[in-house]
Design an enzyme around this catalytic site. Structure first.
Site, short mmCIF file in Angstrom:
data_model
loop_
_atom_site.label_atom_id
_atom_site.label_comp_id
_atom_site.label_asym_id
_atom_site.label_seq_id
_atom_site.Cartn_x
_atom_site.Cartn_y
_atom_site.Cartn_z
N ASP A 271 0.86 -1.19 0.00
CA ASP A 271 0.00 0.00 0.00
C ASP A 271 0.89 1.24 0.00
N ASP B 283 4.09 1.87 -4.26
CA ASP B 283 3.08 2.02 -5.31
C ASP B 283 3.07 0.75 -6.16
N LYS C 61 -10.81 5.62 -6.27
CA LYS C 61 -12.21 5.18 -6.30
C LYS C 61 -13.25 6.30 -6.25
N SER D 256 -16.74 -3.34 -9.40
CA SER D 256 -17.79 -2.52 -8.80
C SER D 256 -19.08 -2.63 -9.61
N THR E 57 -20.66 -0.30 -10.38
CA THR E 57 -20.66 0.88 -11.25
C THR E 57 -20.43 0.48 -12.71
N TYR F 200 -14.04 6.54 -13.64
CA TYR F 200 -13.78 5.49 -12.64
C TYR F 200 -14.40 4.16 -13.08
N LYS G 125 -12.70 0.38 -14.22
CA LYS G 125 -13.05 -0.93 -13.63
C LYS G 125 -13.40 -1.91 -14.74
N TYR H 7 -18.63 -5.25 -6.36
CA TYR H 7 -19.22 -4.85 -5.08
C TYR H 7 -20.38 -3.89 -5.33
N ASN I 268 -17.85 11.14 0.23
CA ASN I 268 -18.92 11.37 -0.75
C ASN I 268 -20.05 10.37 -0.57
N GLY J 88 -25.58 11.80 -12.33
CA GLY J 88 -25.03 10.45 -12.48
C GLY J 88 -25.70 9.40 -11.62
N ASP J 89 -26.55 9.83 -10.64
CA ASP J 89 -27.22 8.85 -9.78
C ASP J 89 -28.29 8.06 -10.53
P1 NAD Z 1 -9.59 2.73 -0.15
O1 NAD Z 1 -9.16 3.98 -0.82
O2 NAD Z 1 -9.95 2.77 1.29
O3 NAD Z 1 -8.46 1.60 -0.34
C1 NAD Z 1 -7.59 1.58 -1.43
C2 NAD Z 1 -6.18 1.43 -0.88
O4 NAD Z 1 -5.27 1.37 -1.97
C3 NAD Z 1 -5.75 2.61 -0.01
O5 NAD Z 1 -5.18 2.12 1.18
C4 NAD Z 1 -4.73 3.36 -0.87
O6 NAD Z 1 -3.75 3.98 -0.07
C5 NAD Z 1 -4.17 2.24 -1.72
N1 NAD Z 1 -3.68 2.64 -3.03
C6 NAD Z 1 -4.29 3.43 -3.93
N2 NAD Z 1 -3.53 3.53 -5.06
C7 NAD Z 1 -2.43 2.77 -4.84
C8 NAD Z 1 -1.29 2.46 -5.62
N3 NAD Z 1 -1.13 2.94 -6.86
N4 NAD Z 1 -0.32 1.65 -5.08
C9 NAD Z 1 -0.47 1.15 -3.83
N5 NAD Z 1 -1.55 1.41 -3.06
C10 NAD Z 1 -2.51 2.20 -3.55
O7 NAD Z 1 -10.80 2.12 -1.01
P2 NAD Z 1 -11.76 0.91 -0.67
O8 NAD Z 1 -13.11 1.47 -0.43
O9 NAD Z 1 -11.13 0.03 0.32
O10 NAD Z 1 -11.80 0.22 -2.09
C11 NAD Z 1 -10.94 -0.87 -2.40
C12 NAD Z 1 -11.21 -1.30 -3.82
O11 NAD Z 1 -12.59 -1.66 -3.95
C13 NAD Z 1 -10.95 -0.20 -4.85
O12 NAD Z 1 -10.37 -0.80 -5.99
C14 NAD Z 1 -12.33 0.30 -5.19
O13 NAD Z 1 -12.40 0.81 -6.50
C15 NAD Z 1 -13.16 -0.95 -5.03
N6 NAD Z 1 -14.58 -0.67 -4.72
C16 NAD Z 1 -14.88 0.08 -3.64
C17 NAD Z 1 -16.22 0.36 -3.35
C18 NAD Z 1 -16.61 1.23 -2.19
O14 NAD Z 1 -17.73 1.75 -2.17
N7 NAD Z 1 -15.75 1.43 -1.19
C19 NAD Z 1 -17.23 -0.16 -4.17
C20 NAD Z 1 -16.87 -0.94 -5.26
C21 NAD Z 1 -15.53 -1.20 -5.52
C1 WQD Z 2 -25.95 6.05 -1.96
C2 WQD Z 2 -27.31 6.74 -2.01
C3 WQD Z 2 -27.25 8.82 -3.18
C4 WQD Z 2 -24.70 10.95 -0.37
C5 WQD Z 2 -20.95 4.85 -5.10
C6 WQD Z 2 -20.18 4.69 -6.39
C7 WQD Z 2 -20.10 3.24 -6.76
C8 WQD Z 2 -19.52 2.41 -5.60
C9 WQD Z 2 -20.25 2.66 -4.34
C10 WQD Z 2 -17.13 2.27 -5.93
C11 WQD Z 2 -27.63 7.35 -3.37
C12 WQD Z 2 -27.60 9.04 -1.72
C13 WQD Z 2 -25.45 9.96 -0.98
C14 WQD Z 2 -25.35 12.10 0.16
C15 WQD Z 2 -27.46 11.20 -0.56
N1 WQD Z 2 -18.14 2.76 -5.34
N2 WQD Z 2 -26.81 10.10 -1.08
N3 WQD Z 2 -26.71 12.16 0.04
O1 WQD Z 2 -23.56 6.50 -5.52
O2 WQD Z 2 -24.70 4.31 -4.91
O3 WQD Z 2 -22.27 4.36 -5.27
O4 WQD Z 2 -20.30 4.08 -4.07
O5 WQD Z 2 -17.09 1.48 -6.80
O6 WQD Z 2 -19.28 3.18 -7.87
O7 WQD Z 2 -20.87 5.40 -7.42
O8 WQD Z 2 -23.17 5.41 -3.25
O9 WQD Z 2 -23.08 6.17 -0.92
O10 WQD Z 2 -22.65 7.85 -2.78
O11 WQD Z 2 -24.95 6.95 -2.45
O12 WQD Z 2 -28.70 11.31 -0.65
O13 WQD Z 2 -24.73 13.02 0.69
O14 WQD Z 2 -27.28 7.83 -1.08
O15 WQD Z 2 -28.00 9.69 -4.02
O16 WQD Z 2 -29.02 7.21 -3.56
P1 WQD Z 2 -23.51 5.22 -4.82
P2 WQD Z 2 -23.38 6.64 -2.30
#
Ligand code: NAD
Ligand code: WQD
Length: 335
Positions: free
Chosen positions: A33, A60, A86, A126, A128, A150, A154, A178, A199, A295-296
């Site tokens: 990390d 990295d 992300k 994701s 997404t 983003y 993916k 996810y 966010n 985008g929602d």
């Molecule tokens: P996060 O940002 O908490 O974790 C990502 C980690 O990767 C961090 O610790 C960051 O420091 C590290 N990192 C980033 N770029 C790097 C690089 N180039 N080299 C080494 N380390 C690096 O995010 P998360 O929520 O734990 O998400 C993990 C994965 O799951 C991501 O790929 C994200 O796209 C995916 N994902 C997350 C969500 C979500 O809502 N959290 C949903 C769907 C998919």
């Molecule tokens: C959830 C709901 C918002 C914030 C995102 C990424 C997706 C994945 C997961 C990485 C929605 C509403 C939110 C606020 C609100 N990440 N909302 N007020 O948009 O479903 O998904 O995270 O892969 O790619 O797009 O998640 O938690 O932002 O929103 O009303 O301040 O909450 O409109 O209905 P989202 P979110």
């Protein structure tokens, strides 16, 4: 011998929970990390929770020498690839950073893995990738039309890993899509700790509960849903982590590419999520109705039946547990 599993991004929100579940299942996880979106303080907490030293290489994943050295020095058996950027909104303003980190990082990782003869990878994809899905619940064969930079990174990584597996049948790949990860570890010692203002709904609710943000803006009350607010499939991060352990076991049996949704198959509205958070923190959450966010979508709920059939895995923890654990983390995170 205990299999060593490299978790890229293992200090992050999801990766850190995966490290714990891997350790509980008898694997020996190690982390790479760069701490660009996490804190080094997570690593000793992981050792404390797991009861084992969790090695962490700071760097990295685009650093090929670092990866090659790590894979050979630790005799890694498989990789869980979570590292990447992300934030959907930021990906629109910094597209090259996202293509470079997410795609460039995965190419560097896959090259280093191939060189080291490590050809088993579980990738953090994701929901997404589906974009504006035509109908819900969403199954894995739904059209893939991501709407952000983003999301496109993916989908491109999914395609890259599919092409790799087609070129060499020794690759075993799980693409895990996810839905909306939420909650935290029950210990209250690790959880979501974004470097910037969050966010996503759950961390914002936690900060409103703690008085760090004044209110939650509800993005749209005119969606075609029962109460007019957006509906999502929130999945407890520990359930999500357990699915990665099941995916690694599956890849020992199955060659090629396995693509699975990870969700609960149950949707909750924003207002239902706020009500659940109020129960968890025993305080009213101030909300303001606001316009829809660009985008929602109205509804995004997984058809998670393929993961149940393929992995023998189902999400067991509900929305109240997600909120209770997120709130415990919010209260204890600085301790
Ligand atoms: P996060 O940002 O908490 O974790 C990502 C980690 O990767 C961090 O610790 C960051 O420091 C590290 N990192 C980033 N770029 C790097 C690089 N180039 N080299 C080494 N380390 C690096 O995010 P998360 O929520 O734990 O998400 C993990 C994965 O799951 C991501 O790929 C994200 O796209 C995916 N994902 C997350 C969500 C979500 O809502 N959290 C949903 C769907 C998919
Ligand atoms: C959830 C709901 C918002 C914030 C995102 C990424 C997706 C994945 C997961 C990485 C929605 C509403 C939110 C606020 C609100 N990440 N909302 N007020 O948009 O479903 O998904 O995270 O892969 O790619 O797009 O998640 O938690 O932002 O929103 O009303 O301040 O909450 O409109 O209905 P989202 P979110």
């Amino acid at each position: 011998m205990t299999d060593k599993i490299l978790v890229t991004g293992g200090a992050g929100y999801i990766g850190s929970h995966i490290v714990i579940e891997l350790s509980a299942a008898g694997y020996a996880p190690l982390i790479v990390d760069d701490f660009s979106n996490s804190s080094p303080s997570v690593v000793p907490r992981l050792s404390e929770i797991t009861g084992h030293d969790v090695p962490c290489v700071t760097g990295d994943i685009r650093d090929r020498r670092l990866l090659a050295g790590t894979l050979s020095e630790h005799a890694v058996a498989a990789v869980v690839h979570c590292a990447g950027l992300k934030a959907v909104g930021e990906s629109e303003s910094r597209p090259l950073a996202y293509y470079d980190s997410n795609i460039g990082g995965t190419i560097a990782l896959a090259e280093a893995m191939a060189d080291a003869g490590v050809k088993t990878i579980v990738f953090s994809s994701s929901a997404t990738v589906y974009g504006q899905a035509g109908s819900n619940p969403i199954a894995e064969d739904a059209p893939l039309m991501p709407e952000s930079v983003y999301g496109r990174t993916k989908l491109m990584i999914e395609q890259l890993l599919r092409d790799l597996a087609r070129s060499d049948p020794a690759w075993r790949v799980a693409l895990l899509r996810y839905f909306n990860p939420a909650g935290a570890h029950a210990s209250g010692r690790i959880g979501e700790a974004p470097s910037a203002t969050p966010n996503n709904l759950m961390p914002i609710l936690a900060q409103v509960g703690a008085g760090k943000l004044p209110e939650i803006a509800v993005f749209g009350s005119d969606w075609p849903t029962p109460d007019g607010t957006g509906v999502r499939d929130y999945i407890h991060v520990v359930d999500l982590a357990e699915a990665h352990v099941a995916a690694l076991a599956h890849l020992q049996r199955a060659a090629g590419v396995t693509t699975l949704n990870l969700g609960t198959s149950r949707g909750y509205s924003v207002l239902e999520a706020i009500a659940a958070f109020e129960r968890a923190c025993s305080k009213p959450i101030t909300r303001r109705m606001a316009p829809r966010r660009a985008g929602d979508v109205a509804i995004c709920v997984a058809d998670a039946s393929a993961a149940r059939v393929t992995l023998g895995w189902v999400a067991r923890r509900g929305l109240d547990a997600m909120c209770a654990d997120a709130w415990r983390w919010q209260l204890h995170r600085d301790a």
